[in-house]
Design a protein around this motif. Structure first.
Motif, short mmCIF file in Angstrom:
data_model
loop_
_atom_site.label_atom_id
_atom_site.label_comp_id
_atom_site.label_asym_id
_atom_site.label_seq_id
_atom_site.Cartn_x
_atom_site.Cartn_y
_atom_site.Cartn_z
N SER A 54 0.83 -1.20 0.00
CA SER A 54 0.00 0.00 0.00
C SER A 54 0.86 1.25 0.00
N VAL A 55 0.90 1.93 -1.14
CA VAL A 55 1.64 3.18 -1.23
C VAL A 55 0.99 4.24 -0.35
N GLU A 56 -0.32 4.19 -0.21
CA GLU A 56 -1.03 5.16 0.62
C GLU A 56 -0.60 5.05 2.09
N LYS A 57 -0.45 3.84 2.59
CA LYS A 57 -0.08 3.65 3.99
C LYS A 57 1.41 3.85 4.22
N TRP A 58 2.23 3.29 3.34
CA TRP A 58 3.67 3.20 3.61
C TRP A 58 4.52 4.12 2.74
N GLY A 59 3.90 4.80 1.79
CA GLY A 59 4.68 5.66 0.92
C GLY A 59 5.37 4.86 -0.18
N VAL A 60 6.04 5.56 -1.07
CA VAL A 60 6.79 4.90 -2.14
C VAL A 60 7.96 4.12 -1.51
N PRO A 61 8.21 2.89 -1.94
CA PRO A 61 9.35 2.14 -1.37
C PRO A 61 10.67 2.88 -1.57
N ILE A 62 11.48 2.90 -0.53
CA ILE A 62 12.78 3.57 -0.54
C ILE A 62 12.62 5.00 -1.07
N ASN A 63 11.83 5.76 -0.37
CA ASN A 63 11.57 7.15 -0.72
C ASN A 63 12.63 8.07 -0.12
N ASP A 64 12.43 9.37 -0.30
CA ASP A 64 13.43 10.31 0.22
C ASP A 64 13.55 10.27 1.73
N LEU A 65 12.44 10.09 2.43
CA LEU A 65 12.51 10.02 3.89
C LEU A 65 13.26 8.77 4.33
N ASP A 66 13.08 7.68 3.62
CA ASP A 66 13.81 6.45 3.93
C ASP A 66 15.32 6.64 3.69
N SER A 67 15.66 7.33 2.61
CA SER A 67 17.08 7.58 2.31
C SER A 67 17.69 8.48 3.38
N ILE A 68 16.96 9.49 3.81
CA ILE A 68 17.43 10.36 4.88
C ILE A 68 17.64 9.56 6.15
N ALA A 69 16.69 8.66 6.44
CA ALA A 69 16.80 7.82 7.64
C ALA A 69 18.03 6.92 7.57
N THR A 70 18.32 6.39 6.39
CA THR A 70 19.49 5.51 6.24
C THR A 70 20.79 6.26 6.51
N ILE A 71 20.94 7.43 5.89
CA ILE A 71 22.15 8.23 6.14
C ILE A 71 22.21 8.63 7.61
N GLY A 72 21.06 8.93 8.19
CA GLY A 72 21.02 9.31 9.61
C GLY A 72 21.43 8.20 10.54
N THR A 73 21.04 6.96 10.23
CA THR A 73 21.40 5.85 11.11
C THR A 73 22.89 5.56 11.07
N PHE A 74 23.54 5.84 9.93
CA PHE A 74 24.98 5.64 9.82
C PHE A 74 25.77 6.78 10.46
N SER A 75 25.14 7.90 10.70
CA SER A 75 25.86 9.06 11.22
C SER A 75 25.27 9.56 12.53
N ALA A 76 24.12 10.21 12.47
CA ALA A 76 23.54 10.84 13.66
C ALA A 76 23.22 9.84 14.76
N THR A 77 22.66 8.70 14.41
CA THR A 77 22.32 7.70 15.42
C THR A 77 23.56 7.21 16.16
N LEU A 78 24.66 7.04 15.43
CA LEU A 78 25.91 6.64 16.09
C LEU A 78 26.38 7.72 17.07
N ILE A 79 26.36 8.96 16.60
CA ILE A 79 26.92 10.05 17.39
C ILE A 79 26.13 10.31 18.67
N TRP A 80 24.80 10.36 18.56
CA TRP A 80 23.99 10.81 19.70
C TRP A 80 23.25 9.70 20.44
N LEU A 81 23.31 8.48 19.93
CA LEU A 81 22.67 7.37 20.63
C LEU A 81 23.66 6.24 20.93
N SER A 82 24.20 5.64 19.87
CA SER A 82 25.02 4.43 20.04
C SER A 82 26.30 4.69 20.84
#
Length: 523
Positions: A235-263
């Motif tokens: 369901s694109v309505e529920k989940w958005g387009v697969p691997i959308n811009d927000l997902d890409s932002i989240a991926t880069i964030g998990t490799f950088s920001a999540t490490l710095i401020w959480l892990s």
């Protein structure tokens, strides 16, 4: 999981008034944080240029029809083939390299040429010296970084309900496949940080980032085509387009920001301000190459804000989240190079992700023994990281050594990718029949002590050191107290009259304490 902008807006307004605590992490909202209305369009936008280029390259060189099987999928059950059998078959077929195809065909097609010029044009905000420093940051905190990436960025990231709907449809996170998927992702990180030349245009990290960009486009295309034929598939309505811009932002964030401020902080590691700026800059540039919007990583403050935005609105575990998270544990259990038990892996995951999120992901609660082992691991990381970074010579040697060691283990060793670098080709192809189910642990995995013995030693040494220091401090304090009492009982003052020179006063105090201490401290 129907999207409700109005409800999320009310929650957001409440958070802005009083701050919030989400999944064990407390923060204050700022103007850099996205509102639900601002985040929603990003779920329906994506890397259009990358997808158009992939379609053209598929016409130039059609993709092979074969793909690796997905364990626990209906397709593999019907075919009766094993992972090993299909893997051997696929290895005999020549692999397409989409990076080479793009490079060689860019002059012949305007769309391909546009993409090629875009990725080879270095943005004005890129400072190569800063990028090199950012690469060093990863290896300076290597052990803690790998732990955070595996058990928080990846495993904890399975709490993102929308993202797991895409991952589950690839079938690439069954226990027999997830470990290799993790190694392939790690290969990309290592290639991007191996040297400064590796991330510059034409380098191996640069090339791998473009291959990853095309892989994301291929998965997106496939799922959308299947959904167009059978709307209940996705369901694109529920989940958005697969691997959308927000997902890409989240991926880069998990490799950088999540490490710095959480892990890192949850392992006792705190980066210096310049290290934070440099590491974010590195991943902003990698995001640029893979087709991710980069404005959210212009500053550390913006990177932190987007991480916190995603924590608020995207992390909401489902039953699928539980399956994928536990499959990751099963895929790494008792496996080289760490040979960590399932209990140790779970303890690491719970330590990094917190009780609330871990419970929602269905992770069991470990015993006190394994909590202590994780504490020992954090002490080990802190001792190594802080010691080496404080001495420039040691820091340089460590970074150089770990670059070689990590690559040897992940890519070259028989326990990793067996010397064959992945080209990030489209292996895990979504099908209607592909269903990622809860897998079983390997029954014949060898049992070794691995990192658990190291962590136990670190804990024992740390406790021993604390005990020795505490005992010495107590004895010294007790001895000094006895000196004062003994002097008072004998009518002797350890102080001379006020008119006596201060130098003589100090000498008198020192000799008095020494005289009594010799006889009393060790009595």
């Amino acid at each position: 999981m129907q999207y409700n902008v109005a409800a999320e807006t009310i929650v957001c307004q409440r958070f802005r008034r009083r701050g919030t605590r989400r999944w064990g992490y407390t923060f204050e909202l700022t103007p850099d944080h996205l509102t639900p209305e601002e985040a929603h369009p990003l779920k329906h936008s994506y890397d259009l240029l990358g997808e158009e280029s992939l379609e053209i390259l598929n016409q130039v060189s059609p993709p092979p029809r074969s793909a690796l099987p997905r364990n626990n999928s209906q397709a593999s059950q019907r075919s009766g083939t094993s992972d090993g059998e299909e893997g051997k078959t696929s290895e005999k077929e020549p692999q397409r390299d989409l990076y080479i195809l793009l490079r060689d065909n860019a002059p012949r097609n305007p769309t391909l040429n546009k993409l090629w010029k875009e990725v080879n044009t270095v943005p004005e905000w890129v400072d190569w010296e800063q990028i090199a420093r950012g690469q060093d940051v990863f290896y300076r905190y290597g052990g803690a970084a790998f732990t955070g990436l595996a058990y928080q960025s990846l495993l904890g990231g399975m709490g993102a309900a929308r993202v797991v709907e895409t991952l589950a449809r690839t079938g690439g996170f069954s226990p027999k496949v997830a470990r290799r998927r993790l190694f392939e992702t790690t290969q990309h990180i290592l290639q991007c940080t191996r040297s400064l030349d590796s991330i510059k245009p034409g380098g191996e990290g640069f090339a791998s980032s473009i291959r990853v960009r095309f892989l994301h486009a291929a998965v997106r295309q496939r799922i959308l085509r299947l959904a167009a034929q059978r709307p209940d598939y996705y369901s694109v309505e529920k989940w958005g387009v697969p691997i959308n811009d927000l997902d890409s932002i989240a991926t880069i964030g998990t490799f950088s920001a999540t490490l710095i401020w959480l892990s890192f902080p949850r392992q006792g590691i705190f980066l210096r301000e310049q290290e934070v700026v440099d590491y974010i800059a590195l991943w902003r540039y990698i995001g640029y190459i893979v087709g991710c919007p980069t404005e959210y990583f212009e500053t550390p403050q913006k990177a932190k804000a987007i991480m916190e935005t995603l924590l608020m609105y995207e992390i909401e575990p489902t039953e699928t989240s539980k399956i994928l998270a536990n499959n990751i544990i099963k895929s790494l259990e008792d496996q080289p190079p760490s040979y960590a038990s399932a209990e140790m892996l779970v303890a690491c995951a719970r330590w990094l992700n917190g009780r609330e999120l871990s419970d929602r992901l269905g992770l069991p609660r470990p015993t006190l023994y394994y909590w202590l082992l994780v504490a020992g691991q954090c002490i080990f990381f802190m001792a190594i990281c802080y010691t080496y970074r404080s001495v420039h010579y040691l820091d340089v040697r460590k970074i150089s050594a770990l670059r070689k060691i990590f690559y040897a283990i992940i890519v070259e060793s028989k326990y990793g990718l067996e010397g064959t670098e992945t080209l990030f080709d489209f292996k895990y192809i979504p099908e209607y029949s592909t269903i990622t189910e809860m897998g079983e642990s390997a029954q014949d995995a060898p049992k070794y002590n691995g990192i658990e013995r190291r962590n136990l030693k670190a804990l024992v040494i740390a406790l021993g050191a604390v005990g020795v220091v505490s005992w010495c401090s107590l004895k010294m304090a007790t001895g000094l107290f006895r000196v004062v009492l003994a002097a008072d009982a004998s009518g002797q003052s350890i102080l001379l009259p006020e008119d006596v020179d201060k130098t003589l006063q100090i000498q008198h105090i020192h000799s008095t304490i020494k005289e009594y201490a010799v006889g009393l401290i060790w009595s």
